[in-house]
Design a protein around this motif. Structure first.
Motif, PDB file in Angstrom:
ATOM      1  N   PHE A  81      68.223  13.437  52.433  1.00  0.00           N
ATOM      2  CA  PHE A  81      67.447  14.456  51.728  1.00  0.00           C
ATOM      3  C   PHE A  81      67.978  14.656  50.305  1.00  0.00           C
ATOM      4  CE2 PHE A  81      66.341  18.956  50.794  1.00  0.00           C
ATOM      5  CZ  PHE A  81      64.965  18.797  50.787  1.00  0.00           C
ATOM      6  N   GLY A  82      69.288  14.669  50.155  1.00  0.00           N
ATOM      7  CA  GLY A  82      69.878  14.804  48.815  1.00  0.00           C
ATOM      8  C   GLY A  82      69.507  13.644  47.913  1.00  0.00           C
ATOM      9  N   LEU A  83      69.539  12.430  48.452  1.00  0.00           N
ATOM     10  CA  LEU A  83      69.163  11.268  47.659  1.00  0.00           C
ATOM     11  C   LEU A  83      67.660  11.247  47.375  1.00  0.00           C
ATOM     12  CD1 LEU A  83      71.459   8.595  49.322  1.00  0.00           C
ATOM     13  CD2 LEU A  83      71.745   9.682  47.088  1.00  0.00           C
ATOM     14  N   LEU A  84      66.865  11.788  48.282  1.00  0.00           N
ATOM     15  CA  LEU A  84      65.427  11.922  48.028  1.00  0.00           C
ATOM     16  C   LEU A  84      65.182  12.880  46.868  1.00  0.00           C
ATOM     17  CD1 LEU A  84      62.428  11.434  48.829  1.00  0.00           C
ATOM     18  CD2 LEU A  84      62.669  13.374  50.376  1.00  0.00           C
ATOM     19  N   LEU A  85      65.868  14.019  46.885  1.00  0.00           N
ATOM     20  CA  LEU A  85      65.712  14.987  45.794  1.00  0.00           C
ATOM     21  C   LEU A  85      66.187  14.417  44.462  1.00  0.00           C
ATOM     22  CD1 LEU A  85      66.798  18.343  47.468  1.00  0.00           C
ATOM     23  CD2 LEU A  85      64.491  17.532  46.979  1.00  0.00           C
ATOM     24  N   ALA A  86      67.198  13.559  44.492  1.00  0.00           N
ATOM     25  CA  ALA A  86      67.711  12.933  43.274  1.00  0.00           C
ATOM     26  C   ALA A  86      66.894  11.702  42.882  1.00  0.00           C
ATOM     27  CB  ALA A  86      69.168  12.548  43.467  1.00  0.00           C
ATOM     28  N   GLN A  87      65.849  11.427  43.635  1.00  0.00           N
ATOM     29  CA  GLN A  87      64.942  10.296  43.407  1.00  0.00           C
ATOM     30  C   GLN A  87      65.658   8.954  43.462  1.00  0.00           C
ATOM     31  OE1 GLN A  87      62.854  11.224  39.769  1.00  0.00           O
ATOM     32  NE2 GLN A  87      61.603  12.770  40.789  1.00  0.00           N
ATOM     33  N   LYS A  88      66.647   8.856  44.358  1.00  0.00           N
ATOM     34  CA  LYS A  88      67.359   7.599  44.578  1.00  0.00           C
ATOM     35  C   LYS A  88      66.739   6.807  45.723  1.00  0.00           C
ATOM     36  CE  LYS A  88      70.754   8.444  41.647  1.00  0.00           C
ATOM     37  NZ  LYS A  88      70.991   7.645  40.472  1.00  0.00           N
ATOM     38  N   VAL A  89      65.837   7.450  46.474  1.00  0.00           N
ATOM     39  CA  VAL A  89      65.144   6.806  47.583  1.00  0.00           C
ATOM     40  C   VAL A  89      63.730   7.380  47.641  1.00  0.00           C
ATOM     41  CG1 VAL A  89      65.947   8.467  49.304  1.00  0.00           C
ATOM     42  CG2 VAL A  89      65.332   6.190  50.031  1.00  0.00           C
ATOM     43  N   PRO A 149      60.001   8.584  49.342  1.00  0.00           N
ATOM     44  CA  PRO A 149      59.681   9.480  50.456  1.00  0.00           C
ATOM     45  C   PRO A 149      59.490   8.770  51.798  1.00  0.00           C
ATOM     46  CG  PRO A 149      58.293   9.973  48.563  1.00  0.00           C
ATOM     47  CD  PRO A 149      59.062   8.736  48.237  1.00  0.00           C
ATOM     48  N   LEU A 150      58.812   7.639  51.809  1.00  0.00           N
ATOM     49  CA  LEU A 150      58.577   6.927  53.073  1.00  0.00           C
ATOM     50  C   LEU A 150      59.890   6.415  53.654  1.00  0.00           C
ATOM     51  CD1 LEU A 150      56.723   5.795  55.235  1.00  0.00           C
ATOM     52  CD2 LEU A 150      56.416   3.762  53.807  1.00  0.00           C
ATOM     53  N   ARG A 151      60.698   5.803  52.806  1.00  0.00           N
ATOM     54  CA  ARG A 151      61.985   5.295  53.281  1.00  0.00           C
ATOM     55  C   ARG A 151      62.862   6.446  53.772  1.00  0.00           C
ATOM     56  NH1 ARG A 151      65.429   0.481  50.862  1.00  0.00           N
ATOM     57  NH2 ARG A 151      63.477  -0.460  51.489  1.00  0.00           N
ATOM     58  N   ALA A 152      62.854   7.571  53.070  1.00  0.00           N
ATOM     59  CA  ALA A 152      63.644   8.737  53.485  1.00  0.00           C
ATOM     60  C   ALA A 152      63.175   9.227  54.851  1.00  0.00           C
ATOM     61  CB  ALA A 152      63.537   9.849  52.454  1.00  0.00           C
ATOM     62  N   LEU A 153      61.876   9.296  55.056  1.00  0.00           N
ATOM     63  CA  LEU A 153      61.341   9.735  56.348  1.00  0.00           C
ATOM     64  C   LEU A 153      61.777   8.795  57.467  1.00  0.00           C
ATOM     65  CD1 LEU A 153      59.493  11.612  58.004  1.00  0.00           C
ATOM     66  CD2 LEU A 153      57.623  10.036  57.463  1.00  0.00           C
ATOM     67  N   LEU A 154      61.696   7.492  57.227  1.00  0.00           N
ATOM     68  CA  LEU A 154      62.109   6.521  58.244  1.00  0.00           C
ATOM     69  C   LEU A 154      63.608   6.620  58.528  1.00  0.00           C
ATOM     70  CD1 LEU A 154      59.950   3.461  57.155  1.00  0.00           C
ATOM     71  CD2 LEU A 154      59.557   5.019  59.073  1.00  0.00           C
ATOM     72  N   TYR A 155      64.409   6.823  57.490  1.00  0.00           N
ATOM     73  CA  TYR A 155      65.846   7.002  57.682  1.00  0.00           C
ATOM     74  C   TYR A 155      66.122   8.239  58.541  1.00  0.00           C
ATOM     75  CZ  TYR A 155      67.633   3.529  54.317  1.00  0.00           C
ATOM     76  OH  TYR A 155      67.976   2.378  53.676  1.00  0.00           O
ATOM     77  N   VAL A 156      65.459   9.341  58.227  1.00  0.00           N
ATOM     78  CA  VAL A 156      65.696  10.581  58.976  1.00  0.00           C
ATOM     79  C   VAL A 156      65.299  10.410  60.440  1.00  0.00           C
ATOM     80  CG1 VAL A 156      64.981  12.995  59.219  1.00  0.00           C
ATOM     81  CG2 VAL A 156      65.613  12.103  56.978  1.00  0.00           C
ATOM     82  N   ILE A 157      64.182   9.768  60.696  1.00  0.00           N
ATOM     83  CA  ILE A 157      63.761   9.526  62.082  1.00  0.00           C
ATOM     84  C   ILE A 157      64.806   8.687  62.812  1.00  0.00           C
ATOM     85  CG2 ILE A 157      62.061   8.322  63.514  1.00  0.00           C
ATOM     86  CD1 ILE A 157      59.936   9.219  61.429  1.00  0.00           C
ATOM     87  N   ALA A 158      65.279   7.615  62.177  1.00  0.00           N
ATOM     88  CA  ALA A 158      66.297   6.767  62.791  1.00  0.00           C
ATOM     89  C   ALA A 158      67.599   7.530  63.015  1.00  0.00           C
ATOM     90  CB  ALA A 158      66.548   5.535  61.925  1.00  0.00           C
TER      91      ALA A 158
END
Length: 96
Positions: free
Chosen positions: A16-24, A26-35
């Motif tokens: 989530f922190g890297l998503l907010l910093a735009q380092k990843v 949204p789709l990849r972040a969602l898949l990471y969180v699910i995993a």
């Protein structure tokens, strides 16, 4: 060690922190969180099965032990501080 494979996302707070910093994205972040959530559920179950542990007999001290009047506040503050330290370490070690 695993940064080149998965980006080193070790828990949803990091993702989530890297998503907010735009380092990843949204789709990849969602898949990471699910995993990560699936892994967080499956790993202890496998460990308990291998070691023959019973959840009813496991105990120990944690931040939510002690007086009932401030359990939630202690748990929240503990998690917030530890997550801040983790995110500081992650952002200090990732490529700019």
């Amino acid at each position: 060690i695993f940064g080149s494979i998965s980006g080193g996302h070790i828990n949803p707070a990091v993702t989530f922190g890297l998503l907010l910093a735009q380092k990843v994205g949204p789709l990849r972040a969602l898949l990471y969180v699910i995993a990560q959530i699936i892994g967080a559920i499956v790993a202890p179950a496998v460990l308990m099965a291998i070691m023959g542990l019973n959840a009813d007999t496991m105990g120990g001290y944690n931040a939510l032990s002690g007086p009932d009047d401030s359990k939630i506040a202690r748990g929240f503050v503990t998690e917030m501080v530890l997550t801040m330290i983790l995110m500081l370490a992650v952002f200090a070690t990732i490529d700019p």
